[in-house]
Write an enzyme that holds these catalytic residues in place. Structure first.
Site, PDB file in Angstrom:
ATOM      1  N   LYS A 176       0.826  -1.212   0.000  1.00 49.62           N
ATOM      2  CA  LYS A 176       0.000   0.000   0.000  1.00 49.62           C
ATOM      3  C   LYS A 176       0.855   1.255   0.000  1.00 49.62           C
ATOM      4  CE  LYS A 176      -4.297  -1.923   1.624  1.00 49.62           C
ATOM      5  NZ  LYS A 176      -5.402  -1.948   2.548  1.00 49.62           N
ATOM      6  N   LYS A 200     -11.268  -4.603  -2.479  1.00 52.91           N
ATOM      7  CA  LYS A 200     -11.895  -3.293  -2.623  1.00 52.91           C
ATOM      8  C   LYS A 200     -10.968  -2.316  -3.352  1.00 52.91           C
ATOM      9  CE  LYS A 200     -15.605  -1.421  -1.408  1.00 52.91           C
ATOM     10  NZ  LYS A 200     -16.891  -2.075  -1.282  1.00 52.91           N
ATOM     11  N   LYS A 230      -6.491 -11.743  -5.186  1.00 46.75           N
ATOM     12  CA  LYS A 230      -7.700 -11.722  -4.357  1.00 46.75           C
ATOM     13  C   LYS A 230      -8.687 -10.639  -4.803  1.00 46.75           C
ATOM     14  CE  LYS A 230      -6.863  -8.456  -0.680  1.00 46.75           C
ATOM     15  NZ  LYS A 230      -7.221  -8.027   0.635  1.00 46.75           N
TER      16      LYS A 230
HETATM   17  N1  AQP Z   1     -10.808 -11.795  -1.417  1.00 48.49           N
HETATM   18  C1  AQP Z   1     -10.952 -12.163  -0.156  1.00 48.49           C
HETATM   19  N2  AQP Z   1     -11.095 -13.470   0.151  1.00 48.49           N
HETATM   20  C2  AQP Z   1     -11.260 -13.861   1.449  1.00 48.49           C
HETATM   21  N3  AQP Z   1     -11.291 -12.995   2.479  1.00 48.49           N
HETATM   22  C3  AQP Z   1     -11.160 -11.685   2.217  1.00 48.49           C
HETATM   23  N4  AQP Z   1     -11.148 -10.595   3.008  1.00 48.49           N
HETATM   24  C4  AQP Z   1     -10.973  -9.508   2.234  1.00 48.49           C
HETATM   25  N5  AQP Z   1     -10.861  -9.850   0.942  1.00 48.49           N
HETATM   26  C5  AQP Z   1     -10.969 -11.206   0.895  1.00 48.49           C
HETATM   27  C6  AQP Z   1     -11.333 -10.613   4.466  1.00 48.49           C
HETATM   28  O1  AQP Z   1     -12.431  -9.799   4.796  1.00 48.49           O
HETATM   29  C7  AQP Z   1     -12.243  -9.275   6.112  1.00 48.49           C
HETATM   30  C8  AQP Z   1     -12.492  -7.790   6.121  1.00 48.49           C
HETATM   31  O2  AQP Z   1     -11.506  -7.162   5.321  1.00 48.49           O
HETATM   32  P1  AQP Z   1     -11.127  -5.652   5.419  1.00 48.49           P
HETATM   33  O3  AQP Z   1     -11.611  -5.075   6.669  1.00 48.49           O
HETATM   34  O4  AQP Z   1      -9.696  -5.540   5.039  1.00 48.49           O
HETATM   35  O5  AQP Z   1     -12.072  -5.086   4.334  1.00 48.49           O
HETATM   36  P2  AQP Z   1     -11.772  -4.342   3.008  1.00 48.49           P
HETATM   37  O6  AQP Z   1     -10.670  -3.392   3.240  1.00 48.49           O
HETATM   38  O7  AQP Z   1     -13.081  -3.845   2.517  1.00 48.49           O
HETATM   39  O8  AQP Z   1     -11.359  -5.581   2.122  1.00 48.49           O
HETATM   40  P3  AQP Z   1     -10.276  -5.711   1.038  1.00 48.49           P
HETATM   41  O9  AQP Z   1     -10.939  -5.818  -0.246  1.00 48.49           O
HETATM   42  O10 AQP Z   1      -9.373  -6.817   1.470  1.00 48.49           O
HETATM   43  O11 AQP Z   1      -9.494  -4.373   1.115  1.00 48.49           O
HETATM   44  P4  AQP Z   1      -8.153  -3.972   0.490  1.00 48.49           P
HETATM   45  O12 AQP Z   1      -8.552  -3.132  -0.623  1.00 48.49           O
HETATM   46  O13 AQP Z   1      -7.496  -3.262   1.602  1.00 48.49           O
HETATM   47  O14 AQP Z   1      -7.413  -5.191   0.029  1.00 48.49           O
HETATM   48  C9  AQP Z   1     -10.815  -9.626   6.514  1.00 48.49           C
HETATM   49  O15 AQP Z   1     -10.844 -10.727   7.405  1.00 48.49           O
HETATM   50  C10 AQP Z   1     -10.163 -10.013   5.216  1.00 48.49           C
HETATM   51  O16 AQP Z   1      -9.141 -10.953   5.401  1.00 48.49           O
END
Ligand code: AQP
Length: 332
Positions: free
Chosen positions: A112, A198, A195
């Site tokens: 990041k 978001k 993965k």
């Molecule tokens: N693709 C995924 N597969 C399985 N688990 C996932 N998590 C996130 N993406 C996947 C899990 O969701 C929980 C909450 O994640 P967070 O609070 O990090 O939420 P977020 O920021 O909206 O999710 P992202 O998409 O993971 O964000 P960025 O963009 O930061 O990469 C966690 O337990 C996470 O592991």
């Protein structure tokens, strides 16, 4: 009962299917067997700039979605991270037990911060894994249900728990990650080797749970598969198809071999059409329930206040123990 703790960011709009299948679904299951603490991590959200009005709206939206997904305030403590100041109070102690090099090795920070550049990267983003460790340790949690992307942060938390226990005497259980092999990583529909995320996925690669099911159906139908036509679970060779099978299997409770048999000789079109329906069936009541909670902010806020009060009574006890062990004099 063993304790579990987990959190989710109040990101703009909707949770995505990866958040639900990777984490929140397990939260719902574990509240039946564990003493469960689940929170919206609004403190973590401001590691990158956030508009205050949007943050407030997104926080309510996240809480509403948790409840709509089945997180039940009668069965667990559900609250906002910022309502329990003990998290940040313990975080300082955790930071002072975390090596600079150790924190510098966190891959999420490296990724990041590389994208943001030095001048936009906050110290908060750097210390965020220490706050996450404090989130877990302040409840002396035994297990942490998260997606695979959080494994390294969990490992750091385990190291800090051991370090604290070694230095000051047994205080914390060393928390175990609760990461399901099948759903720990749900992949981007367009790029099925990375993965679903978001911040990194394109709109076509991500299924937002609050999207109109028609939009999600289109995305599923244009999901990247391969030039073959055989429906078989083989994550290495056939990541796209395998991802669709995982999603289908988890949402319906049907075993993957059964799905392979059902779609034997039928081609990807049939699988995608049915999966779009499966997703629509799941998200339709979810969307309605989320809206119901959003339409009644007083109830939502009351649930969160009650959750925070229960969480605080546990967190305050841990903090007092830790501050005493570290050598801080009690406030009279
Ligand atoms: N693709 C995924 N597969 C399985 N688990 C996932 N998590 C996130 N993406 C996947 C899990 O969701 C929980 C909450 O994640 P967070 O609070 O990090 O939420 P977020 O920021 O909206 O999710 P992202 O998409 O993971 O964000 P960025 O963009 O930061 O990469 C966690 O337990 C996470 O592991």
């Amino acid at each position: 009962r063993p304790r579990v703790l987990s959190g989710i960011q109040p990101t703009a709009g909707s949770f995505h299917l990866g958040n639900y299948l990777g984490a929140v679904r397990q939260w719902v299951a574990l509240q039946e067997t564990h003493d469960a603490f689940y929170m919206v991590v609004d403190l973590h959200a401001i590691t990158v700039p956030k508009d205050p009005a949007e943050l407030r709206a997104n926080t309510r939206m996240a809480a509403a979605q948790l409840l709509a997904a089945g997180v039940d305030p009668e069965r667990c403590k559900v609250f906002l991270q910022s309502h329990v100041p003990e998290h940040t109070q313990l975080s300082w102690v955790v930071e002072c037990l975390t090596g600079f090099g150790e924190a510098s090795r966190m891959t999420q920070f490296k990724d990041k911060s590389a994208k943001q550049g030095n001048d936009s990267t906050t110290v908060g983003l750097f210390t965020y894994p220490a706050l996450m460790a404090a989130d877990i340790l302040v409840y002396r949690a035994h297990e942490v249900p998260v997606g695979e992307d959080q494994r390294q942060h969990l490992e750091l938390t385990r190291n800090i728990a051991e370090r604290f226990n070694g230095r000051y005497g047994a205080t914390f259980p060393v928390p175990e990650p609760y990461i399901l092999k099948e759903t720990g990583k749900i992949y981007d529909l367009q790029e099925p080797t990375v993965k679903m995320s978001k911040s990194a996925s394109t709109p076509k690669g991500i299924i937002d749970l609050l999207d109109d099911p028609k939009t999600s159906a289109k995305k599923i139908k244009s999901a990247v598969t391969d030039t073959d036509t055989v429906i078989r679970y083989a994550p290495e060779e056939k990541p796209g198809v395998s991802n669709l099978l995982t999603i289908y299997s988890t949402l319906t409770g049907t075993g993957i071999p059964e799905l392979e048999e059902k779609y034997d000789g039928k081609g990807y079109g049939a699988l995608k059409t049915d999966l779009a329906e499966v997703v629509a069936e799941w998200v339709t009541p979810f969307r309605t329930r989320t809206q119901e909670y959003l339409d009644d902010p007083e109830t939502l806020d009351r649930i969160l206040a009650e959750g925070a009060e229960k969480a605080r009574s546990v967190a305050a006890e841990t903090l007092a123990t830790v501050y005493d062990k570290v050598g801080f004099l009690p406030a009279k």
